[in-house]
Design a protein around this motif. Structure first.
Motif, PDB file in Angstrom:
ATOM      1  N   VAL A  27       1.222  -1.302  -0.167  1.00 61.70           N
ATOM      2  CA  VAL A  27       0.045  -0.472  -0.051  1.00 61.70           C
ATOM      3  C   VAL A  27       0.708   1.210  -0.051  1.00 61.70           C
ATOM      4  CG1 VAL A  27      -1.524   1.522   1.496  1.00 61.70           C
ATOM      5  CG2 VAL A  27      -2.040  -1.254   0.789  1.00 61.70           C
ATOM      6  N   SER A  28       1.836   0.971   0.391  1.00 63.23           N
ATOM      7  CA  SER A  28       2.676   2.193   0.360  1.00 63.23           C
ATOM      8  C   SER A  28       3.524   3.029  -0.595  1.00 63.23           C
ATOM      9  CB  SER A  28       4.534   2.135   1.769  1.00 63.23           C
ATOM     10  OG  SER A  28       4.457   0.977   1.148  1.00 63.23           O
ATOM     11  N   VAL A  29       3.618   2.191  -1.863  1.00 60.58           N
ATOM     12  CA  VAL A  29       3.617   2.331  -2.952  1.00 60.58           C
ATOM     13  C   VAL A  29       3.220   3.726  -4.019  1.00 60.58           C
ATOM     14  CG1 VAL A  29       3.827   1.541  -5.834  1.00 60.58           C
ATOM     15  CG2 VAL A  29       5.175   0.036  -3.942  1.00 60.58           C
ATOM     16  N   CYS A  30       2.134   3.931  -3.887  1.00 63.75           N
ATOM     17  CA  CYS A  30       0.942   4.606  -3.740  1.00 63.75           C
ATOM     18  C   CYS A  30      -0.537   5.116  -3.002  1.00 63.75           C
ATOM     19  CB  CYS A  30       0.519   4.867  -5.045  1.00 63.75           C
ATOM     20  SG  CYS A  30      -0.502   3.152  -5.866  1.00 63.75           S
ATOM     21  N   PRO A  31      -1.422   6.061  -2.841  1.00 66.76           N
ATOM     22  CA  PRO A  31      -2.445   6.181  -2.121  1.00 66.76           C
ATOM     23  C   PRO A  31      -3.012   5.141  -3.012  1.00 66.76           C
ATOM     24  CG  PRO A  31      -1.724   8.447  -2.774  1.00 66.76           C
ATOM     25  CD  PRO A  31      -0.802   7.215  -3.759  1.00 66.76           C
ATOM     26  N   HIS A  32      -4.187   4.387  -1.552  1.00 68.38           N
ATOM     27  CA  HIS A  32      -5.199   3.717  -2.318  1.00 68.38           C
ATOM     28  C   HIS A  32      -6.381   4.244  -1.298  1.00 68.38           C
ATOM     29  CE1 HIS A  32      -1.736   1.042  -3.042  1.00 68.38           C
ATOM     30  NE2 HIS A  32      -2.290   0.238  -3.466  1.00 68.38           N
ATOM     31  N   MET A  33      -7.966   4.029  -2.301  1.00 70.91           N
ATOM     32  CA  MET A  33      -8.731   4.474  -1.312  1.00 70.91           C
ATOM     33  C   MET A  33      -9.305   2.654  -0.848  1.00 70.91           C
ATOM     34  SD  MET A  33     -11.544   6.083  -3.629  1.00 70.91           S
ATOM     35  CE  MET A  33     -13.426   5.977  -3.000  1.00 70.91           C
ATOM     36  N   PHE A  34      -9.574   2.708   0.218  1.00 70.51           N
ATOM     37  CA  PHE A  34     -10.748   1.548   0.896  1.00 70.51           C
ATOM     38  C   PHE A  34     -12.055   2.400   1.624  1.00 70.51           C
ATOM     39  CE2 PHE A  34      -6.151   0.335   1.893  1.00 70.51           C
ATOM     40  CZ  PHE A  34      -6.173  -0.041   1.116  1.00 70.51           C
ATOM     41  N   GLN A  35     -12.968   1.764   1.101  1.00 74.54           N
ATOM     42  CA  GLN A  35     -14.471   2.338   1.602  1.00 74.54           C
ATOM     43  C   GLN A  35     -15.174   1.173   2.265  1.00 74.54           C
ATOM     44  OE1 GLN A  35     -17.062   3.557  -1.175  1.00 74.54           O
ATOM     45  NE2 GLN A  35     -16.487   5.455  -0.475  1.00 74.54           N
ATOM     46  N   ALA A  36     -15.684   2.114   2.940  1.00 69.69           N
ATOM     47  CA  ALA A  36     -16.847   0.789   4.144  1.00 69.69           C
ATOM     48  C   ALA A  36     -18.533   0.356   2.966  1.00 69.69           C
ATOM     49  CB  ALA A  36     -17.443   1.431   5.216  1.00 69.69           C
ATOM     50  N   THR A  37     -18.268  -0.894   3.580  1.00 68.66           N
ATOM     51  CA  THR A  37     -19.094  -2.010   2.099  1.00 68.66           C
ATOM     52  C   THR A  37     -20.595  -0.894   2.363  1.00 68.66           C
ATOM     53  OG1 THR A  37     -17.872  -4.014   2.292  1.00 68.66           O
ATOM     54  CG2 THR A  37     -20.223  -3.947   1.789  1.00 68.66           C
ATOM     55  N   VAL A  38     -21.768  -0.885   1.872  1.00 72.58           N
ATOM     56  CA  VAL A  38     -22.403  -0.843   1.824  1.00 72.58           C
ATOM     57  C   VAL A  38     -23.635  -1.546   1.630  1.00 72.58           C
ATOM     58  CG1 VAL A  38     -25.012   1.208   1.553  1.00 72.58           C
ATOM     59  CG2 VAL A  38     -22.226   2.174   1.497  1.00 72.58           C
ATOM     60  N   ASP A  39     -24.727  -2.522   2.529  1.00 73.49           N
ATOM     61  CA  ASP A  39     -24.985  -3.404   2.324  1.00 73.49           C
ATOM     62  C   ASP A  39     -26.521  -2.781   1.341  1.00 73.49           C
ATOM     63  OD1 ASP A  39     -26.659  -5.324   2.661  1.00 73.49           O
ATOM     64  OD2 ASP A  39     -27.899  -5.104   5.120  1.00 73.49           O
ATOM     65  N   LYS A  40     -26.163  -2.857   0.215  1.00 74.48           N
ATOM     66  CA  LYS A  40     -27.323  -2.476  -0.674  1.00 74.48           C
ATOM     67  C   LYS A  40     -28.685  -3.402  -1.207  1.00 74.48           C
ATOM     68  CE  LYS A  40     -23.899  -2.911  -4.739  1.00 74.48           C
ATOM     69  NZ  LYS A  40     -23.291  -2.817  -5.816  1.00 74.48           N
ATOM     70  N   GLU A  41     -29.181  -2.844  -1.414  1.00 75.00           N
ATOM     71  CA  GLU A  41     -30.331  -3.853  -1.837  1.00 75.00           C
ATOM     72  C   GLU A  41     -30.262  -3.561  -3.543  1.00 75.00           C
ATOM     73  OE1 GLU A  41     -34.258  -5.415  -1.798  1.00 75.00           O
ATOM     74  OE2 GLU A  41     -32.446  -4.733  -0.082  1.00 75.00           O
ATOM     75  N   PHE A  42     -29.452  -2.323  -3.978  1.00 76.70           N
ATOM     76  CA  PHE A  42     -29.181  -2.351  -5.766  1.00 76.70           C
ATOM     77  C   PHE A  42     -28.167  -0.672  -6.038  1.00 76.70           C
ATOM     78  CE2 PHE A  42     -33.456  -0.248  -4.367  1.00 76.70           C
ATOM     79  CZ  PHE A  42     -33.333   0.923  -5.166  1.00 76.70           C
ATOM     80  N   ASP A  43     -28.007  -0.858  -6.722  1.00 77.40           N
ATOM     81  CA  ASP A  43     -27.163   0.107  -6.634  1.00 77.40           C
ATOM     82  C   ASP A  43     -28.251   1.423  -8.255  1.00 77.40           C
ATOM     83  OD1 ASP A  43     -23.894  -0.338  -7.057  1.00 77.40           O
ATOM     84  OD2 ASP A  43     -24.621  -2.113  -7.774  1.00 77.40           O
ATOM     85  N   ALA A  44     -28.170   2.206  -8.142  1.00 77.16           N
ATOM     86  CA  ALA A  44     -28.420   3.059  -9.206  1.00 77.16           C
ATOM     87  C   ALA A  44     -27.494   4.279  -9.577  1.00 77.16           C
ATOM     88  CB  ALA A  44     -29.970   4.476  -8.082  1.00 77.16           C
ATOM     89  N   ARG A  45     -27.621   4.471 -11.556  1.00 79.54           N
ATOM     90  CA  ARG A  45     -27.438   5.446 -11.986  1.00 79.54           C
ATOM     91  C   ARG A  45     -28.469   6.872 -12.055  1.00 79.54           C
ATOM     92  NH1 ARG A  45     -23.911   5.992 -15.914  1.00 79.54           N
ATOM     93  NH2 ARG A  45     -21.916   5.011 -15.103  1.00 79.54           N
ATOM     94  N   VAL A  46     -27.377   8.051 -11.878  1.00 76.23           N
ATOM     95  CA  VAL A  46     -28.677   9.101 -12.224  1.00 76.23           C
ATOM     96  C   VAL A  46     -28.101   9.704 -12.926  1.00 76.23           C
ATOM     97  CG1 VAL A  46     -29.205  11.640 -11.158  1.00 76.23           C
ATOM     98  CG2 VAL A  46     -29.288   9.483  -9.918  1.00 76.23           C
ATOM     99  N   THR A  47     -27.970  10.070 -14.050  1.00 80.50           N
ATOM    100  CA  THR A  47     -27.969  10.935 -15.330  1.00 80.50           C
ATOM    101  C   THR A  47     -28.169  12.457 -15.409  1.00 80.50           C
ATOM    102  OG1 THR A  47     -26.915   9.131 -16.688  1.00 80.50           O
ATOM    103  CG2 THR A  47     -26.768  10.741 -17.908  1.00 80.50           C
ATOM    104  N   ALA A  48     -27.769  13.399 -14.425  1.00 83.20           N
ATOM    105  CA  ALA A  48     -27.906  14.677 -15.018  1.00 83.20           C
ATOM    106  C   ALA A  48     -27.060  15.768 -15.886  1.00 83.20           C
ATOM    107  CB  ALA A  48     -26.929  15.175 -13.349  1.00 83.20           C
ATOM    108  N   VAL A  49     -28.488  15.761 -16.963  1.00 83.48           N
ATOM    109  CA  VAL A  49     -27.728  16.805 -17.691  1.00 83.48           C
ATOM    110  C   VAL A  49     -28.662  18.045 -17.713  1.00 83.48           C
ATOM    111  CG1 VAL A  49     -28.627  17.071 -20.909  1.00 83.48           C
ATOM    112  CG2 VAL A  49     -28.137  14.542 -20.006  1.00 83.48           C
TER     113      VAL A  49
END
Length: 320
Positions: free
Chosen positions: A200-222
């Protein structure tokens, strides 16, 4: 609304998504000039800009068009090729030419007077940084999963130990990567604390708490128009096997819609592709916003609506 001014589309020749919108503009008789500056400017296209006290002028000549750059209605920064310089030069000369093209041609095309940008390339670049996305999302009122970005292995392991619901690893950018000479994608994946090594010390890494999701969503804004879809996939990262996912339109909750508007305003985005993890309780957790994300993979009616919204933005320009 058609005043004769052209829409300039910056994209590569294989961009079939752009073709969907260009067909709509053609039906509306809106003039369009298509350019891939990273490639076309060393295969015959000519670009000139002149600056004087009180005036700015410019001309773009392609194989089929000549454009007065002071009369550009809108610029759609879609998927142009990177500036790599012409072939046939030494490595050093090619790198030099590529840098000059980026800072010269790129600067000209990002500074056209009176043009409406979707999105401005500098705003796109600023909005691509995931730390900036998370900081902005938090300020705008989104729910944000606990996240750490670090090159300290100890910090990463301690974060994983604290998050009882699990942790995922995400690349900070989808950079080219090869395994045994073959292109390889780095997907979002579950990570256990014991898997986090001193690498991990080679470069920044991103770790994130797992979301107990029901589904994913995409919102496209124009602009102010939002198009939501629900994504159900057997994979943690739905992009991995898109042939296995299903999509259907979904209503965007009011608080999420308001946060999207604030986010767009803060980062000066006309277009944005927002990804969320949605829990069974109906909580929408912000994951990221790609300021130039793909959209034509969505259900037919959603894809058509987004294409029309983009055509509307490009047609109206900055004067409406």
């Amino acid at each position: 609304m058609n005043d004769g001014r052209s829409v300039l589309v910056l994209t590569n020749p294989y961009d079939v998504t752009a073709d969907v919108v260009l067909r709509l503009l053609a039906e509306r008789r809106v003039p369009v000039v298509r350019l891939d500056p990273g490639a076309d400017l060393h295969t015959g296209a000519l670009l000139t800009a002149t600056y004087r006290s009180g005036s700015q002028q410019g001309t773009l000549r392609t194989a089929s068009r000549e454009l007065d750059t002071a009369q550009v209605r809108s610029v759609w920064v879609r998927r142009p090729s990177p500036y790599e310089g012409p072939t046939g030069l030494s490595d050093q000369d090619r790198r030099f030419a590529a840098e000059q093209a980026l800072w010269g041609a790129g600067g000209i095309l990002a500074s056209l007077p009176g043009a409406h940008y979707v999105n401005h390339p500098w705003n796109n670049r600023a909005a691509e940084f995931k730390p900036a996305q998370l900081a902005t999302a938090r300020r705008c009122g989104f729910l944000v999963p606990s996240t750490v970005i670090t090159n300290d292995p100890r910090e990463a392991r301690e974060f994983a130990a604290r998050e009882r619901g699990g942790v995922v690893y995400k690349p900070l950018r989808n950079a080219p990567y090869r395994v045994d000479g073959q292109p390889h994608s780095v997907w979002v994946r579950d990570v256990r604390g014991v898997e986090i090594t001193d690498a991990v010390s080679v470069c920044p890494h991103m770790f994130q708490a797992t979301v107990d999701k029901e589904f994913d969503a995409r919102v496209t804004a124009v602009g102010d128009r939002l198009f939501g879809v629900r994504i159900d996939s057997p994979d943690l990262d739905w992009r991995r096997r898109q042939d296995l996912m299903t999509c259907m339109p979904v209503e965007v909750p009011g608080p999420v819609a308001r946060a999207v508007a604030v986010y767009r305003a803060e980062l000066r985005l006309t277009y944005g592709a927002f990804d969320f993890a949605v829990t069974a309780a109906g909580d929408w957790y912000f994951l990221e916003c790609n300021p130039n994300g793909q959209w034509a993979w969505q259900p037919t009616e959603t894809t058509a609506a987004i294409a029309h919204a983009l055509a509307d933005q490009l047609e109206k320009g900055s004067g409406t």
